[in-house]
Design an enzyme around this catalytic site. Sequence first.
Site, PDB file in Angstrom:
ATOM      1  N   ALA A 109     -10.553  25.004  25.713  1.00 38.47           N
ATOM      2  CA  ALA A 109      -9.644  23.992  26.541  1.00 38.47           C
ATOM      3  C   ALA A 109      -9.503  22.333  25.733  1.00 38.47           C
ATOM      4  O   ALA A 109     -10.108  22.963  24.365  1.00 38.47           O
ATOM      5  CB  ALA A 109     -10.617  23.708  27.503  1.00 38.47           C
ATOM      6  N   PHE A 110      -8.719  21.912  26.243  1.00 35.58           N
ATOM      7  CA  PHE A 110      -8.486  20.780  25.158  1.00 35.58           C
ATOM      8  C   PHE A 110      -9.689  20.419  24.854  1.00 35.58           C
ATOM      9  O   PHE A 110      -9.799  19.264  24.053  1.00 35.58           O
ATOM     10  CB  PHE A 110      -7.477  20.129  25.424  1.00 35.58           C
ATOM     11  CG  PHE A 110      -7.438  18.947  27.288  1.00 35.58           C
ATOM     12  CD1 PHE A 110      -8.306  17.754  26.784  1.00 35.58           C
ATOM     13  CD2 PHE A 110      -8.067  19.387  27.981  1.00 35.58           C
ATOM     14  CE1 PHE A 110      -8.986  17.065  27.516  1.00 35.58           C
ATOM     15  CE2 PHE A 110      -8.325  18.893  29.388  1.00 35.58           C
ATOM     16  CZ  PHE A 110      -8.750  17.287  28.859  1.00 35.58           C
ATOM     17  N   LYS A 111     -10.638  20.342  25.909  1.00 36.53           N
ATOM     18  CA  LYS A 111     -12.333  19.033  25.950  1.00 36.53           C
ATOM     19  C   LYS A 111     -12.634  19.417  24.581  1.00 36.53           C
ATOM     20  O   LYS A 111     -13.782  18.303  23.836  1.00 36.53           O
ATOM     21  CB  LYS A 111     -13.168  19.892  26.849  1.00 36.53           C
ATOM     22  CG  LYS A 111     -12.431  19.863  28.234  1.00 36.53           C
ATOM     23  CD  LYS A 111     -12.007  18.411  28.042  1.00 36.53           C
ATOM     24  CE  LYS A 111     -12.063  18.671  30.321  1.00 36.53           C
ATOM     25  NZ  LYS A 111     -11.040  18.796  30.989  1.00 36.53           N
ATOM     26  N   ASP A 112     -12.004  20.669  23.270  1.00 37.35           N
ATOM     27  CA  ASP A 112     -12.981  20.178  22.357  1.00 37.35           C
ATOM     28  C   ASP A 112     -12.283  19.729  21.087  1.00 37.35           C
ATOM     29  O   ASP A 112     -13.023  19.133  20.042  1.00 37.35           O
ATOM     30  CB  ASP A 112     -12.848  22.353  21.998  1.00 37.35           C
ATOM     31  CG  ASP A 112     -13.350  23.142  22.568  1.00 37.35           C
ATOM     32  OD1 ASP A 112     -14.571  23.651  22.611  1.00 37.35           O
ATOM     33  OD2 ASP A 112     -13.040  24.637  22.675  1.00 37.35           O
ATOM     34  N   ARG A 225     -14.189   9.754  24.112  1.00 38.18           N
ATOM     35  CA  ARG A 225     -13.231  10.905  23.970  1.00 38.18           C
ATOM     36  C   ARG A 225     -11.493  10.939  23.756  1.00 38.18           C
ATOM     37  O   ARG A 225     -10.673  11.879  23.556  1.00 38.18           O
ATOM     38  CB  ARG A 225     -13.711  12.025  25.084  1.00 38.18           C
ATOM     39  CG  ARG A 225     -14.546  12.586  25.078  1.00 38.18           C
ATOM     40  CD  ARG A 225     -15.244  13.332  26.015  1.00 38.18           C
ATOM     41  NE  ARG A 225     -14.167  14.445  26.607  1.00 38.18           N
ATOM     42  CZ  ARG A 225     -14.275  14.770  27.968  1.00 38.18           C
ATOM     43  NH1 ARG A 225     -15.305  15.301  28.440  1.00 38.18           N
ATOM     44  NH2 ARG A 225     -13.696  15.530  28.560  1.00 38.18           N
TER      45      ARG A 225
END
Length: 458
Positions: A109-112, A225
Amino acid sequence: MKYFSTRDKSLKFSFKDIFLRGLAPGGGLFLPIEIKKYNQEELNNLSKLNYQDLAAEIIFNFCKEEVSKNQLKSLIEKSYSSFKNKDVVNLKKLGDINLLELYNGPTLAFKDIAMQVIGNLYDHLKIAKEKTVNIVVATSGDTGAAAIAALNNRKNINLFVLHPHNKISSVQRKIMTTIGSSNIYNIAIKGSFDDCQKIVKELFNDDNFRSKINMSGVNSINWSRIVCQIVYYFYSYFKLKKDNISFSVPTGNFGDIYAGYVAKKMGLPINKLIVATNENDILQRTINKGEYKPDKVKPSISPSMDIQVASNFERLLFYAVGEDDQKVNLLMDHLSKKGFFKLDESTIQNIKKDFEAVKINDEATQSIIKNINDEFDFIIDPHTATGFGAAKKIKGLENIVVLGTAHPFKFKDTVKKATGKNLEAPFHLKMDVDKKEKFDIIENSNSQVKNYILSKVK
Ligand SMILES: *Cc1c(COP(=O)(O)O)cnc(C)c1O
């Protein structure tokens, strides 16, 4: 670079402070005093860089005092070495829409993209050098996995991840509960994501508890983030080579799309940012009707967006009310006492200059997945599908990039229902299917979570 709080402009913090704290004292969010604005010549120079070097240039603006540009470059190289693509992200054309694939990291997911950098920043800033740091994070399914992959086995760091029990997909849960080592604690809360987020915020606002456990946070309210997510807006623009670009962003906590807003402030010629929501459409209602009123969370097939309290919205609000911290305070106070706030017409118009918002329900999401598969023989996940749906609903925009926020394998059951296809796990996924899952189930209670954490912290 100094930072202040959306609820008190007179408080000043360093990047290291805000990195460690996440949330400002009194509950506000951190914003930088100054945002670098690139001119055309500078944009031309940036357009020649590869993803990693572009990331170093952009992120450097926000942490100059603490990290040199060369250190940042090597930290970023290291962070993205585990990604499937050497370019980290990938822009793909599907008809008249451009898909930005952001899910090529270890937990799909883009969170990485932000979390891998943050993991290395903890080491670089020597945050856990003298004293163990206890990171507490709430997840709607993907943040937790990305945080575990980034912080696993780090010295002097414990990570406590709160997810809503039975409200995330089984692949999402298994990634979190099978890859963690002894410094990782998974807590399934009997409640919604909003309940998890509320508990984490309460713990942060409890000075006593926070200092007792040397607590830190990596939720999307953490400015670092947002900073890492600004990069791919620039990257898309340089790849597409078209002015008048718009982005459609599957949205929950308003972090990812807020990064696009900052990119625009930094001089990127973005036309509109489209907020795509599922049935949990508080942002759609706020932007189109002017009332911010959290409802009960409705479980959907895009669980990472099952959020009613979109925390990062406060950052936009600060600018929309004319950078007035007292006005933000009044609105937030109203929200906590009455359960909602209303925006005046000029604030709504300020927001609408940059944003559109569309709700896509589960049924529409399913047919979008099916239609994209029929037309292009390509599978998208249910979150990304809301981005496609929203992009199609807004008329008169060109050069739209939809942010692909998760790999479809993470939601393989929904994909199977929509298309009949069985997806295989991609090779770069970090998940140990043979390992026993490790998590504890806890009541939706702030004091029980505190006791749990205290029992694990030595
Ligand atoms: C986290 C997440 C979102 C929402 O992002 P926000 O920054 O919270 O708005 C959308 N899609 C997926 C797959 C996610 O994991």
